[in-house]
Scaffold this motif. Structure first.
Motif, PDB file in Angstrom:
ATOM      1  N   UNK A   7       0.885  -1.171   0.000  1.00 23.25           N
ATOM      2  CA  UNK A   7       0.000   0.000   0.000  1.00 23.25           C
ATOM      3  C   UNK A   7       0.916   1.212   0.000  1.00 23.25           C
ATOM      4  N   UNK A   8       0.806   2.029  -1.029  1.00 27.05           N
ATOM      5  CA  UNK A   8       1.767   3.128  -1.191  1.00 27.05           C
ATOM      6  C   UNK A   8       1.061   4.472  -1.285  1.00 27.05           C
ATOM      7  N   UNK A   9       1.398   5.353  -0.368  1.00 29.53           N
ATOM      8  CA  UNK A   9       0.897   6.740  -0.409  1.00 29.53           C
ATOM      9  C   UNK A   9      -0.597   6.824  -0.653  1.00 29.53           C
ATOM     10  N   UNK A  10      -1.322   5.937   0.019  1.00 29.35           N
ATOM     11  CA  UNK A  10      -2.756   5.821  -0.231  1.00 29.35           C
ATOM     12  C   UNK A  10      -3.517   6.962   0.449  1.00 29.35           C
ATOM     13  N   UNK A  11      -4.330   7.662  -0.317  1.00 32.79           N
ATOM     14  CA  UNK A  11      -5.226   8.660   0.262  1.00 32.79           C
ATOM     15  C   UNK A  11      -6.625   8.415  -0.268  1.00 32.79           C
ATOM     16  N   UNK A  12      -7.601   8.727   0.594  1.00 32.49           N
ATOM     17  CA  UNK A  12      -8.986   8.467   0.206  1.00 32.49           C
ATOM     18  C   UNK A  12      -9.895   9.439   0.942  1.00 32.49           C
ATOM     19  N   UNK A  13     -10.907   9.949   0.242  1.00 33.38           N
ATOM     20  CA  UNK A  13     -11.898  10.835   0.855  1.00 33.38           C
ATOM     21  C   UNK A  13     -13.288  10.355   0.452  1.00 33.38           C
ATOM     22  N   UNK A  14     -14.241  10.496   1.405  1.00 34.62           N
ATOM     23  CA  UNK A  14     -15.650  10.282   1.054  1.00 34.62           C
ATOM     24  C   UNK A  14     -16.240  11.653   0.739  1.00 34.62           C
ATOM     25  N   UNK A  15     -16.604  11.874  -0.460  1.00 38.10           N
ATOM     26  CA  UNK A  15     -17.214  13.149  -0.909  1.00 38.10           C
ATOM     27  C   UNK A  15     -16.502  14.363  -0.311  1.00 38.10           C
ATOM     28  N   UNK A  16     -15.221  14.409  -0.535  1.00 38.55           N
ATOM     29  CA  UNK A  16     -14.458  15.580  -0.106  1.00 38.55           C
ATOM     30  C   UNK A  16     -13.995  15.543   1.341  1.00 38.55           C
TER      31      UNK A  16
END
Ligand code: ATP
Ligand code: MG
Length: 265
Positions: A7-16
């Motif tokens: 898992x590399x530099x993983x970013x995640x947003x739910x609707x902003x």
């Protein structure tokens, strides 16, 4: 067949709304990774991303070198609730999973495998029972048996024992470790979400502590405590006590005081 998970530099947003930021985790094939962190820090989201049920906004997840593009039969998933089909018996829940994973085999072979897997979690008598006729702990054993039945190289478990009493939970931890430590099970890479520091140290080869707002890695701990580990023997093990204290410190530290991810070697 073991699977390395990167898992590399993983970013995640739910609707902003940012949920996970710059998460880096590498699990070698056969690692048992426990994800530990406060409610809302993104543990379930991280598992859903590895399962291929959500797509990262940035960064990547690779399983055995291949980028995750969606759900796949190489990943067995055990969720806290609702993970069995309530209209199918325990046995048919396993047969259904086996049919999905190995289409074209005879039903008779699937039924035989399903019985054998239920036997490994001491539920040989539950084949014809509906989930509603089983206790919570028995249902979770069926869910574990189903996850192992298709022999996926990667297991994703989201607080599978969270809703259970302490005694049932201890039994299931032993069942899970016994399955994982068999010759075929030891090849499995496991991601296991928990709130419970003791559960994490009992099970894991690596514990990743996450912090919240947004979810990010606070610390990575290599659990170099020899196996078999028992709750009783751990209580007097100085290494266990040191690991436990360091994790508790990280978990209770105010997240806005925190620096970058720390590592205890
Ligand atoms: N489907 C969704 N839509 C919008 N926001 C979501 C959704 N699922 C989760 N979130 C948000 O993402 C954040 C992380 O949620 P997640 O369920 O991954 O946390 P968690 O660490 O698993 O928490 P818990 O320990 O309570 O299970 C939370 O702020 C939550 O409100
Ligand atoms: Mg969760």
């Amino acid at each position: 067949m073991t699977k390395r998970v990167e898992i590399e530099n993983l970013s995640f947003a739910y609707r902003g709304n940012p949920v996970l930021r710059s998460v880096n985790i590498t699990a070698e094939g056969g690692d048992f990774v426990c994800l530990l962190g406060p409610s809302g820090c993104g543990k379930s989201t991280l598992l859903r991303l590895i399962a291929g049920l959500e797509r990262p906004d940035a960064g990547s997840i690779r399983i055995g070198g291949a980028a995750v593009a969606g759900p796949g039969l190489d990943r067995g998933v055990v969720f806290q609730d609702y993970s069995l089909f309530p209209w199918l018996t325990a046995g048919e829940n396993l047969v259904f999973a086996l049919e999905q994973a190995f289409p074209g085999r005879r039903r008779r072979d699937h039924v035989e495998d399903a019985r054998a897997q239920l036997g490994r979690v001491h539920l040989e008598g539950a084949f014809d029972k509906l989930p509603s006729q089983l206790s919570g702990g028995m249902r979770q054993r069926v869910a574990i048996a189903r996850a192992f039945a298709t022999d996926p190289p990667l297991l994703l478990m989201d607080e599978p024992f969270g809703a259970l009493d302490a005694v049932t939970r201890a039994h299931l931890q032993e069942h899970l470790l016994a399955l994982w430590q068999t010759p075929s099970g030891a090849a499995k890479t496991v991601f296991f979400v928990t709130h419970d520091v003791d559960e994490a140290i009992l099970l894991a080869s690596t514990v990743v502590v996450l912090g919240a707002n947004p979810g990010r890695i606070r610390g990575v701990f290599d659990i170099d405590v020899e196996r078999p580990r028992s709750r009783q023997s751990l209580q007097s093990n100085p290494r266990y006590l040191a690991l436990r204290a360091a994790m508790v410190d990280l978990l209770y530290e105010r997240s806005d005081d925190a620096g970058d991810a720390g590592t205890l070697q």
